[in-house]
Design a protein around this motif. Structure first.
Motif, PDB file in Angstrom:
ATOM      1  N   GLU A  19       0.841  -1.196   0.000  1.00 47.24           N
ATOM      2  CA  GLU A  19       0.000   0.000   0.000  1.00 47.24           C
ATOM      3  C   GLU A  19       0.873   1.241   0.000  1.00 47.24           C
ATOM      4  OE1 GLU A  19      -2.721   2.234   3.188  1.00 47.24           O
ATOM      5  OE2 GLU A  19      -3.504   0.265   2.590  1.00 47.24           O
ATOM      6  N   TYR A  67      -0.898  -0.562  -4.619  1.00 46.06           N
ATOM      7  CA  TYR A  67      -2.142   0.209  -4.643  1.00 46.06           C
ATOM      8  C   TYR A  67      -2.022   1.388  -3.690  1.00 46.06           C
ATOM      9  CZ  TYR A  67      -2.957  -2.373  -0.320  1.00 46.06           C
ATOM     10  OH  TYR A  67      -2.821  -2.905   0.935  1.00 46.06           O
ATOM     11  N   THR A  68      -2.829   2.403  -3.938  1.00 53.99           N
ATOM     12  CA  THR A  68      -2.817   3.575  -3.065  1.00 53.99           C
ATOM     13  C   THR A  68      -3.816   3.372  -1.936  1.00 53.99           C
ATOM     14  OG1 THR A  68      -4.444   4.677  -4.470  1.00 53.99           O
ATOM     15  CG2 THR A  68      -2.123   5.175  -4.883  1.00 53.99           C
ATOM     16  N   SER A  69      -3.544   4.040  -0.819  1.00 54.45           N
ATOM     17  CA  SER A  69      -4.474   3.977   0.305  1.00 54.45           C
ATOM     18  C   SER A  69      -5.828   4.515  -0.147  1.00 54.45           C
ATOM     19  CB  SER A  69      -3.935   4.779   1.489  1.00 54.45           C
ATOM     20  OG  SER A  69      -3.696   6.122   1.119  1.00 54.45           O
ATOM     21  N   ARG A  70      -6.876   4.095   0.490  1.00 57.00           N
ATOM     22  CA  ARG A  70      -8.224   4.416   0.053  1.00 57.00           C
ATOM     23  C   ARG A  70      -8.756   5.717   0.652  1.00 57.00           C
ATOM     24  NH1 ARG A  70      -7.583   1.943  -4.222  1.00 57.00           N
ATOM     25  NH2 ARG A  70      -8.251   4.039  -4.487  1.00 57.00           N
TER      26      ARG A  70
END
Length: 161
Positions: free
Chosen positions: A11, A46-49
């Motif tokens: 992440e 993936y990027t943090s949400r």
């Protein structure tokens, strides 16, 4: 990740991207990904949400650009060709192909699942012959990404899945 516990999740915290030196963060993540690829592991970056917004549209564009630039920087630093690359979202996928990988020509091989094209990158790209899967943001179901990863990982040489 519940469907594929063998995936290596990485992440990228959006707040860090906005607060830290981008080159340090890009270097840190690219080294981790590089090592995982060399170990024949499948990485999910993936990027943090968390949604980070500003009141001004210009600032919001700047935030998006910093995040995109960081993802591109990570991929640009990779030296080892991954087995495949899945990018999600139209703008992100375009930036990954053109800015990170230097793709100018690609062969569209078809669809891996309905609505999800597979490109084979051209000889001019950073990783010639790489299969890049362009996953539109509005296509598929909750398990569609896992389905695509399963199809791709089962077709890789030396597959252990």
């Amino acid at each position: 990740f519940k469907h594929r516990p063998d995936l290596i999740p990485m992440e990228l915290p959006v707040m860090k991207v906005l607060q830290q030196s981008p080159s340090e963060l890009c270097e840190e993540y690219s080294e981790k990904i590089e090592q995982a690829i060399k170990n024949d592991q499948i990485v999910t970056l993936y990027t943090s949400r968390e949604l980070i917004k500003d009141t001004s549209p210009e600032k919001n564009q700047e935030i998006g650009k910093k995040i995109s630039d960081c993802l591109i920087g990570i991929l640009q630093r990779l030296n080892t060709t991954p087995g495949f690359l899945i990018s999600k979202g139209g703008i992100t996928s375009s930036d990954v192909a053109t800015k990170a990988l230097g793709v100018r020509k690609a062969l569209v091989k078809g669809q891996i699942i309905k609505g999800v094209p597979v490109w084979q990158t051209g000889s001019e790209s950073k990783f010639p012959g790489l299969h890049q899967i362009i996953f539109p943001g509005n296509v598929g179901e909750e398990s569609s990404l896992t389905e695509v990863v399963n199809l791709l990982s089962n077709s890789r040489p030396g597959n252990r899945s």
